[in-house]
Design a protein around this motif. Structure first.
Motif: not given
Length: 164
Positions: A146-148, A154-164
């Motif tokens: 569960e922790k992993a 969290a890591a995937d959410a931080g690496s998502v690029t947001r459209p400009a």
């Protein structure tokens, strides 16, 4: 051995328990004469469902604690068995499939509002204080998975690029 209680005594005990639970402002279901399902709220174990059942000679107290450990069964049971030496009114026990409960019996002569408060206080305290350590012993691999998984999200959410 004393004779089983009669109907008027069962009704009296039912009223004592119902009044005590209402005075304690606990959520409960009055399932039948002398039979109550009480919800105890906690911080670690959020809810402990507890049966109070008037039997022929005793008040049965039974609360589900947790499912059978997925691993480290002996360590989990040993931890809880060690707690039994310091409990009042209820003790940790297992059923035929290994699920863990808090169980006890109170002599009917001892059933009072104060004793209902005391015994339910013990159930709530023992369930809440021992839940996290027991879960950590019996489900360590599942907790690590569960922790992993949460770390990956969290890591995937931080690496998502947001459209400009």
């Amino acid at each position: 051995m004393t004779a089983p209680i009669d109907a008027p005594e069962r009704e009296r005990l039912d009223a004592v328990i119902a009044t005590a639970l209402a005075d304690l402002e606990l959520a409960f279901e009055h399932v039948g004469t002398g039979s109550f399902l009480v919800t105890l709220e906690g911080e670690h174990k959020l809810r402990t469902m507890t049966w109070l059942v008037v039997q022929d000679h005793t008040l049965l107290v039974e609360a589900f604690f947790m499912r059978a450990p997925a691993e480290n069964t002996a360590g989990t049971y040993g931890f809880l068995l060690g707690r039994n030496a310091r409990t009042y009114g209820v003790h940790f026990s297992i059923d035929r499939v290994g699920d863990i409960f808090l169980t006890g019996q109170v002599p009917l002569a001892a059933v009072s509002a104060d004793e209902i408060d005391r015994i339910l206080g013990c159930v709530g305290t023992y369930a809440d204080e021992n839940f996290d350590p027991a879960i950590a012993l019996g489900f360590a691999s599942a907790i690590e998975r569960e922790k992993a998984w949460r770390a990956k999200l969290a890591a995937d959410a931080g690496s998502v690029t947001r459209p400009a």
